[in-house]
Write a protein that holds these residues in place. Structure first.
Motif, PDB file in Angstrom:
ATOM      1  N   ASP A  98      -5.311  54.840  16.077  1.00  0.00           N
ATOM      2  CA  ASP A  98      -6.761  54.607  16.034  1.00  0.00           C
ATOM      3  C   ASP A  98      -7.067  53.350  15.224  1.00  0.00           C
ATOM      4  O   ASP A  98      -7.908  52.534  15.612  1.00  0.00           O
ATOM      5  CB  ASP A  98      -7.474  55.808  15.408  1.00  0.00           C
ATOM      6  CG  ASP A  98      -7.548  57.007  16.341  1.00  0.00           C
ATOM      7  OD1 ASP A  98      -7.518  56.810  17.570  1.00  0.00           O
ATOM      8  OD2 ASP A  98      -7.616  58.142  15.835  1.00  0.00           O
TER       9      ASP A  98
ATOM     10  N   SER B  98     -17.690  56.642   8.606  1.00  0.00           N
ATOM     11  CA  SER B  98     -17.373  55.475   9.428  1.00  0.00           C
ATOM     12  C   SER B  98     -16.267  54.686   8.748  1.00  0.00           C
ATOM     13  O   SER B  98     -15.944  54.943   7.581  1.00  0.00           O
ATOM     14  CB  SER B  98     -18.625  54.593   9.602  1.00  0.00           C
ATOM     15  OG  SER B  98     -19.181  54.248   8.350  1.00  0.00           O
ATOM     16  N   PRO B  99     -15.640  53.742   9.464  1.00  0.00           N
ATOM     17  CA  PRO B  99     -14.637  52.911   8.801  1.00  0.00           C
ATOM     18  C   PRO B  99     -15.207  52.256   7.554  1.00  0.00           C
ATOM     19  O   PRO B  99     -16.376  51.853   7.520  1.00  0.00           O
ATOM     20  CB  PRO B  99     -14.296  51.864   9.870  1.00  0.00           C
ATOM     21  CG  PRO B  99     -14.571  52.556  11.168  1.00  0.00           C
ATOM     22  CD  PRO B  99     -15.783  53.408  10.903  1.00  0.00           C
TER      23      PRO B  99
ATOM     24  N   TYR C  47     -11.238  44.083  16.193  1.00  0.00           N
ATOM     25  CA  TYR C  47     -11.643  43.207  15.080  1.00  0.00           C
ATOM     26  C   TYR C  47     -11.034  41.828  15.266  1.00  0.00           C
ATOM     27  O   TYR C  47     -11.700  40.801  15.079  1.00  0.00           O
ATOM     28  CB  TYR C  47     -11.190  43.847  13.773  1.00  0.00           C
ATOM     29  CG  TYR C  47     -11.648  43.179  12.501  1.00  0.00           C
ATOM     30  CD1 TYR C  47     -12.746  43.654  11.794  1.00  0.00           C
ATOM     31  CD2 TYR C  47     -10.966  42.091  11.977  1.00  0.00           C
ATOM     32  CE1 TYR C  47     -13.163  43.064  10.615  1.00  0.00           C
ATOM     33  CE2 TYR C  47     -11.367  41.482  10.800  1.00  0.00           C
ATOM     34  CZ  TYR C  47     -12.463  41.974  10.121  1.00  0.00           C
ATOM     35  OH  TYR C  47     -12.866  41.370   8.944  1.00  0.00           O
TER      36      TYR C  47
ATOM     37  N   LEU D 204     -19.845  50.301  10.349  1.00  0.00           N
ATOM     38  CA  LEU D 204     -18.912  49.893   9.295  1.00  0.00           C
ATOM     39  C   LEU D 204     -19.625  50.018   7.962  1.00  0.00           C
ATOM     40  O   LEU D 204     -20.783  49.636   7.831  1.00  0.00           O
ATOM     41  CB  LEU D 204     -18.454  48.446   9.505  1.00  0.00           C
ATOM     42  CG  LEU D 204     -17.525  47.845   8.450  1.00  0.00           C
ATOM     43  CD1 LEU D 204     -16.165  48.554   8.446  1.00  0.00           C
ATOM     44  CD2 LEU D 204     -17.335  46.340   8.683  1.00  0.00           C
TER      45      LEU D 204
ATOM     46  N   VAL E   9      -9.627  53.331   8.439  1.00  0.00           N
ATOM     47  CA  VAL E   9     -10.182  53.904   9.666  1.00  0.00           C
ATOM     48  C   VAL E   9      -9.732  55.355   9.772  1.00  0.00           C
ATOM     49  O   VAL E   9      -8.535  55.643   9.704  1.00  0.00           O
ATOM     50  CB  VAL E   9      -9.723  53.121  10.915  1.00  0.00           C
ATOM     51  CG1 VAL E   9     -10.264  53.767  12.184  1.00  0.00           C
ATOM     52  CG2 VAL E   9     -10.153  51.659  10.815  1.00  0.00           C
TER      53      VAL E   9
ATOM     54  N   ALA F 283     -13.534  55.316  15.929  1.00  0.00           N
ATOM     55  CA  ALA F 283     -14.673  54.779  15.184  1.00  0.00           C
ATOM     56  C   ALA F 283     -15.879  54.597  16.092  1.00  0.00           C
ATOM     57  O   ALA F 283     -15.737  54.367  17.294  1.00  0.00           O
ATOM     58  CB  ALA F 283     -14.293  53.441  14.555  1.00  0.00           C
TER      59      ALA F 283
ATOM     60  N   ASP G 295     -18.957  52.720  17.930  1.00  0.00           N
ATOM     61  CA  ASP G 295     -19.048  51.338  18.407  1.00  0.00           C
ATOM     62  C   ASP G 295     -20.461  50.779  18.312  1.00  0.00           C
ATOM     63  O   ASP G 295     -20.715  49.644  18.697  1.00  0.00           O
ATOM     64  CB  ASP G 295     -18.541  51.221  19.851  1.00  0.00           C
ATOM     65  CG  ASP G 295     -19.265  52.167  20.808  1.00  0.00           C
ATOM     66  OD1 ASP G 295     -20.246  52.803  20.373  1.00  0.00           O
ATOM     67  OD2 ASP G 295     -18.842  52.262  21.969  1.00  0.00           O
TER      68      ASP G 295
ATOM     69  N   ARG H 169      -6.133  50.197  17.221  1.00  0.00           N
ATOM     70  CA  ARG H 169      -7.136  49.837  18.235  1.00  0.00           C
ATOM     71  C   ARG H 169      -8.355  49.193  17.574  1.00  0.00           C
ATOM     72  O   ARG H 169      -8.910  48.219  18.088  1.00  0.00           O
ATOM     73  CB  ARG H 169      -7.540  51.077  19.039  1.00  0.00           C
ATOM     74  CG  ARG H 169      -6.496  51.480  20.091  1.00  0.00           C
ATOM     75  CD  ARG H 169      -7.015  52.592  20.984  1.00  0.00           C
ATOM     76  NE  ARG H 169      -6.984  53.869  20.277  1.00  0.00           N
ATOM     77  CZ  ARG H 169      -5.978  54.733  20.354  1.00  0.00           C
ATOM     78  NH1 ARG H 169      -4.922  54.459  21.099  1.00  0.00           N
ATOM     79  NH2 ARG H 169      -6.023  55.882  19.697  1.00  0.00           N
ATOM     80  N   TRP H 170      -8.779  49.736  16.436  1.00  0.00           N
ATOM     81  CA  TRP H 170      -9.910  49.154  15.716  1.00  0.00           C
ATOM     82  C   TRP H 170      -9.560  47.740  15.256  1.00  0.00           C
ATOM     83  O   TRP H 170     -10.369  46.816  15.380  1.00  0.00           O
ATOM     84  CB  TRP H 170     -10.259  50.037  14.514  1.00  0.00           C
ATOM     85  CG  TRP H 170     -11.587  49.741  13.898  1.00  0.00           C
ATOM     86  CD1 TRP H 170     -12.778  50.359  14.151  1.00  0.00           C
ATOM     87  CD2 TRP H 170     -11.872  48.737  12.907  1.00  0.00           C
ATOM     88  NE1 TRP H 170     -13.784  49.799  13.389  1.00  0.00           N
ATOM     89  CE2 TRP H 170     -13.259  48.812  12.619  1.00  0.00           C
ATOM     90  CE3 TRP H 170     -11.096  47.788  12.247  1.00  0.00           C
ATOM     91  CZ2 TRP H 170     -13.873  47.972  11.702  1.00  0.00           C
ATOM     92  CZ3 TRP H 170     -11.715  46.935  11.327  1.00  0.00           C
ATOM     93  CH2 TRP H 170     -13.078  47.038  11.060  1.00  0.00           C
TER      94      TRP H 170
END
Length: 288
Positions: free
Chosen positions: A19, A279-280, A27, A250, A144, A148, A150, A22-23
């Motif tokens: 995860d 959240s992250p 980024y 975020l 993360v 997350a 979007d 992917r985040w």
């Protein structure tokens, strides 16, 4: 012209690490950077061994390395399929995950970790590697936890500290890049030395002045950025930030604020957020 530093992400084969990867890939695309998937490989420690077992130990080491290489290759392959055109490298080094990622953070635009890795117990909110990288990494370190969101604003918590000012600059740039709102939160209590009979009102006025001062130059830096200032009356800064994080894409915080001793590397609010935010969370340290 020097190449742009990469986004670094810790990968260990666990679902939370994937995860995070992917985040981190999204980024990196957003920042026009490459992605480096990093794994810290532990060599087994041996004492005195019976004669004839050295070859078996070497075979075990070779198998473990191959498994780690396969894991990294599989993770990078999945990311290349999902993010066509993104330059993705892998890096495997001997050493614990913490040491390898902290070292990699010195030359990264951001370092991303999953909240728990393959070695963590599932009931723990934050794994030891994520915890230590958040404390000792340089630049932004993003934790993360699971898939997350979007959409939503970027949230940043501020006080009058240098660390908060650094976090605010980072959060504003992230919100502008994402084309979303920036929410700047300051938690306050009643003023300690009231000049009137309403210390709560004075506390709010002081909070609003601080927010106005902190955000005064953001429009000049990011003309199209929409900024919301949010004074919150509470005795629990960490709880106010955790609750506000539920709406954010975020959540950003400095590594420590005015309440922490200078010898403490991570403040209590920062630590609470990386453990409990919805959240992250980006903990912004100074750059190396």
């Amino acid at each position: 012209m020097d190449a742009k530093p990469p986004v670094v992400v810790g990968v260990d084969g666990s679902p939370t690490a994937m995860d995070a990867a992917r985040w981190a890939a999204a980024y990196a695309v957003r920042h026009g950077a490459s992605l480096c998937c990093v794994y810290g490989y532990h060599l087994p420690m041996y004492g005195f061994s019976p004669i004839g077992t050295l070859g078996e130990m070497e075979n075990f080491d070779a198998r473990a390395r191959r498994q780690a290489e396969d894991m990294l290759g599989t993770a990078a392959g999945r990311l290349r399929e999902a993010y066509a055109g993104l330059e993705i490298d892998t890096r495997m080094e001997t050493g614990g995950g913490t040491a390898v990622l902290v070292d990699a953070s010195k030359s990264a635009i951001a370092t991303v970790v999953g909240a728990r890795g393959g070695g963590g117990f599932t009931h723990l909110l934050l794994g030891s590697v994520a915890d230590q990288v958040t404390v000792h990494g340089l630049g932004p370190v993003i934790v993360v936890r699971g898939p997350a969101p979007d959409r939503g604003p970027v949230l940043v918590g501020v006080d009058a500290s240098e660390h908060a000012a650094r976090a605010l600059r980072y959060a504003a740039a992230e919100a502008a890049l994402r084309g979303t709102d920036l929410v700047v939160l300051h938690a306050y209590t009643e003023t300690l030395h009231p000049r009137s009979g309403d210390p709560a009102a004075e506390g709010k006025a002081e909070a609003e002045r601080l927010l106005d001062t902190m955000t005064a130059d953001l429009h000049e830096l990011h003309p199209r950025l929409r900024v919301q200032t949010r004074p919150v009356y509470t005795g629990r800064v960490d709880q106010a930030m955790i609750e506000a994080s539920a709406e954010a894409v975020l959540t950003v915080v400095g590594c420590r604020g005015l309440g922490g001793l200078r010898s403490i590397l991570l403040g209590s609010t920062s630590r609470a957020l990386v453990h409990h935010a919805a959240s992250p969370v980006a903990v912004v340290h100074r750059q190396g």
